[in-house]
Enzyme design. Structure first.
Site, PDB file in Angstrom:
ATOM      1  N   HIS A 108       0.820  -1.207   0.000  1.00  0.00           N
ATOM      2  CA  HIS A 108       0.000   0.000   0.000  1.00  0.00           C
ATOM      3  C   HIS A 108       0.858   1.264   0.000  1.00  0.00           C
ATOM      4  O   HIS A 108       1.784   1.378   0.782  1.00  0.00           O
ATOM      5  CB  HIS A 108      -0.963  -0.020   1.175  1.00  0.00           C
ATOM      6  CG  HIS A 108      -2.115  -0.929   0.915  1.00  0.00           C
ATOM      7  ND1 HIS A 108      -3.403  -0.485   0.827  1.00  0.00           N
ATOM      8  CD2 HIS A 108      -2.144  -2.249   0.654  1.00  0.00           C
ATOM      9  CE1 HIS A 108      -4.184  -1.519   0.547  1.00  0.00           C
ATOM     10  NE2 HIS A 108      -3.455  -2.594   0.441  1.00  0.00           N
ATOM     11  N   PRO A 109       0.517   2.208  -0.883  1.00  0.00           N
ATOM     12  CA  PRO A 109       1.390   3.371  -1.080  1.00  0.00           C
ATOM     13  C   PRO A 109       0.978   4.619  -0.305  1.00  0.00           C
ATOM     14  O   PRO A 109       1.564   5.672  -0.520  1.00  0.00           O
ATOM     15  CB  PRO A 109       1.241   3.627  -2.584  1.00  0.00           C
ATOM     16  CG  PRO A 109      -0.176   3.226  -2.882  1.00  0.00           C
ATOM     17  CD  PRO A 109      -0.559   2.158  -1.879  1.00  0.00           C
ATOM     18  N   CYS A 110       0.016   4.526   0.610  1.00  0.00           N
ATOM     19  CA  CYS A 110      -0.551   5.775   1.125  1.00  0.00           C
ATOM     20  C   CYS A 110       0.440   6.594   1.951  1.00  0.00           C
ATOM     21  O   CYS A 110       0.301   7.793   2.052  1.00  0.00           O
ATOM     22  CB  CYS A 110      -1.839   5.529   1.891  1.00  0.00           C
ATOM     23  SG  CYS A 110      -1.650   4.425   3.264  1.00  0.00           S
ATOM     24  N   GLY A 111       1.479   5.964   2.510  1.00  0.00           N
ATOM     25  CA  GLY A 111       2.425   6.765   3.294  1.00  0.00           C
ATOM     26  C   GLY A 111       3.695   7.131   2.532  1.00  0.00           C
ATOM     27  O   GLY A 111       4.558   7.832   3.058  1.00  0.00           O
ATOM     28  N   THR A 112       3.797   6.640   1.290  1.00  0.00           N
ATOM     29  CA  THR A 112       5.058   6.753   0.546  1.00  0.00           C
ATOM     30  C   THR A 112       5.578   8.185   0.414  1.00  0.00           C
ATOM     31  O   THR A 112       6.758   8.443   0.681  1.00  0.00           O
ATOM     32  CB  THR A 112       4.898   6.139  -0.861  1.00  0.00           C
ATOM     33  OG1 THR A 112       4.457   4.784  -0.721  1.00  0.00           O
ATOM     34  CG2 THR A 112       6.209   6.167  -1.629  1.00  0.00           C
TER      35      THR A 112
END
Lengths: 216, 363
Positions: A160-164
């Site tokens: 999951h990329p939401c904090g990238t």
């Protein structure tokens, strides 16, 4: 762009630039490993990076601990292959896609045995590094989930990329030479994969990370 | 948001006639099909609580994992039921005849579904993605309290619009194109556009499903069935609404999502003029040999675009369907986005494109 003003994201064009720099860089430092390949997309001008049939030997948690204790100097070409005595051998396909929603790269992967049989999730879990297994327990639905590969219409695992964007900004801010130079998108994917790769046990040679410093 | 339009959408349902797949029928006579009204904004596996008891006596022994197919095509459970219907039934079929399976889950084609939890988290993750697109972060969704999260999901499950609005308003995902999301509504249907015609720039979460129709047909009822997901393209890219006085229509939005098909001719000419200059600058400022290759490719692709532009015959948009409606392409996109979006704040658009055969190489 100054790192301080930057939000940690990149445009799809920057991703393309970063991807080219990254594949060249990878070839240079990992001559014995398969190269990352740019796969153009069927419909849009976007494509993705692909590294397939990478063998990662599963490391049991005890063994990882031992690695740390011994502090052995790592061999020079230890790019991805984590040598352990554990018998579990599996192959990984890694794809790096661009997310237009999050404006960051996203890692998709799948794993299979030597005979091509896909690994079930509980088997992959066993092979994952200890730190990932812990996060998985805490956030089953928001860390790694099986999702549809947007280009292939098939189930793949996705990080999951939401904090990238947030940690990418911190990463660039924390690196003196990167922070000074401004946001260098050529360096984006190496930095990004140095973090994301750890989740699945894909390691990047240290020399590759330092490459940009010697370039200055 | 326009309450009336939303209420219509939330009440929207599709009559289904669900047949148990013949390979799973162990009784004689085989059970009659189940008739059920499925909410448009719902997801097919959520019907399991009705269908399992209905078919259980006919099933062979084993573990139940529910999945659906339409004319041999396994249906993706994470796409809302209404969107599947709009996409796969060119000519709406009522009741919609689906086949249900409880065995033999096609795990190589469909992502696994562990019941309601999988669907709930697919929904929440989509909502998070939408929040990121709209606000540049997803903190409001991440920090949602546990009771709020449960209530939000329950509201979608039960089609309770009031409860949904109570919780979702806390997420501060303001409407598209409004200068201030808290400002009172003008009351007109075009409330998103203020008196001066100015539209606030913004990003709209969109999931676009494109079917490239090669066959020629005049009436939708003559359209061939879609028998493989590979015949469809899925584009998950936000639509960027530019600010300023320009009037941005649904047509503009669809074209902006399909840049390979709808080449912006004014842009191409501008690009062709500037590319050369840019190149010189960039090559001279960076001496890495890699860059030269990048630039060369940029140039060739640009040449291709220019060539394509001269010979180009634009594809024909045969159909744009959103929430079962085929809106006029000239209506303002902000109205479409604000009134026809799904509860996870994504606008799902189904498009049938007839691409001229000459341009096959582009597809």
């Amino acid at each position: 762009m100054e790192v301080l003003l930057w939000d940690g994201t990149l445009s799809s064009h920057d991703f393309h630039v970063a991807a080219r720099a990254f594949t060249e860089n990878w070839k240079q430092f990992n001559p014995t490993l398969p190269p990352w390949i740019w796969v153009p997309s069927r419909l849009s001008e976007q494509g993705y990076l692909s590294l397939e049939k990478i063998c990662i030997v599963g490391s049991s948690k005890e063994h990882e601990q031992k690695d740390v204790d011994e502090e052995e100097p790592e061999p020079v070409d230890n790019a991805t292959l984590v040598e352990t005595s554990s018998p579990q051998v599996c192959y990984y396909d890694f794809h790096i896609l661009y997310s237009d929603s999050y404006r960051v790269p996203v890692l998709y992967f799948r794993a299979y045995c030597i005979d091509g049989q896909p690994l079930a999730w509980d088997e992959i879990e066993k092979v994952l590094p200890a730190c990932s297994a812990k996060v998985l327990l805490e956030s089953k639905w928001t860390f790694i989930t099986q999702e549809e590969h947007p280009h292939l219409n098939r189930p793949w695992y996705k990080l999951h990329p939401c904090g990238t964007s947030e940690w990418m900004k911190l990463l660039f801010l924390g690196d003196e030479s990167l922070a000074k130079k401004g946001v260098a998108f050529e360096q984006y994917l190496v930095s990004w994969l140095s973090v994301v790769g750890q989740v699945v046990g894909l390691r990047i040679p240290f020399e590759m990370l330092n490459h940009h410093k010697s370039c200055n | 948001m326009d309450m009336e339009a939303q209420r219509f959408l939330w009440e929207g349902a599709i009559p289904l006639q669900i047949h148990l797949h013949e390979s799973e029928v162990t009784t004689l006579p085989s059970p009659p099909p189940a008739l059920i009204l499925a909410p448009r904004i719902g997801y097919l596996p959520l019907l399991a609580s009705h269908l399992k008891p209905y078919f259980s006596s006919a099933l062979p022994p084993g573990v139940d994992t529910i999945w659906f197919e339409y004319k041999g095509l396994p249906l993706k459970w994470f796409i809302p039921t209404g969107v599947l219907f709009d996409l796969l039934c060119a000519e709406p079929e009522r009741p919609w005849n689906l086949t249900v399976h409880f065995r033999g889950y096609p795990g190589n084609i469909l992502i696994p579904c562990e019941g309601e939890d999988s669907i709930k988290w697919s929904f929440i993750n989509s909502l998070k993605e939408a929040a990121y697109i709209i606000n540049g972060n997803c903190k409001n969704v991440m920090n949602m309290s546990q009771p709020d999260q449960v209530e939000l999901w329950r509201s979608v499950l039960n089609g309770n619009l009031e409860a949904y609005q109570r919780v979702s308003s806390k997420l501060k995902l303001g409407a598209v194109g409004e200068m201030n999301s808290s400002s009172p509504r003008s009351g007109s249907n075009m409330g998103e556009i203020d008196v001066s015609g100015q539209v606030k720039p913004g990003r709209v979460p969109v999931r676009l499903y494109v079917w490239n129709v090669n066959e020629d047909f005049d009436e939708l009822e003559d359209a061939p069935p879609i028998d493989s997901w590979d015949k469809l393209s899925y584009i998950n890219r936000p639509v960027e609404i530019q600010g300023g006085g320009s009037y941005f229509t649904l047509h503009d939005a669809v074209k902006s999502l399909l840049p390979d098909y709808f080449v912006d001719k004014s842009l191409i000419n501008a690009e062709a003029l500037t590319v050369g200059g840019d190149d010189e600058q960039r090559v001279s400022s960076e001496d890495a040999s890699d860059d030269t290759r990048v630039e060369e490719e940029v140039e060739t692709s640009c040449d291709d675009h220019i060539k394509a532009c001269y010979e180009y015959e634009e594809p024909e948009i045969k159909l744009v369907r959103i929430q079962g409606i085929e809106p006029k392409l000239e209506i303002p996109f902000s109205w479409v986005a604000n009134n026809l979006m799904h509860p996870e704040h994504f606008l799902h658009i189904c498009v049938y494109l007839k691409v001229p055969q000459v341009n096959n190489s582009m597809s």
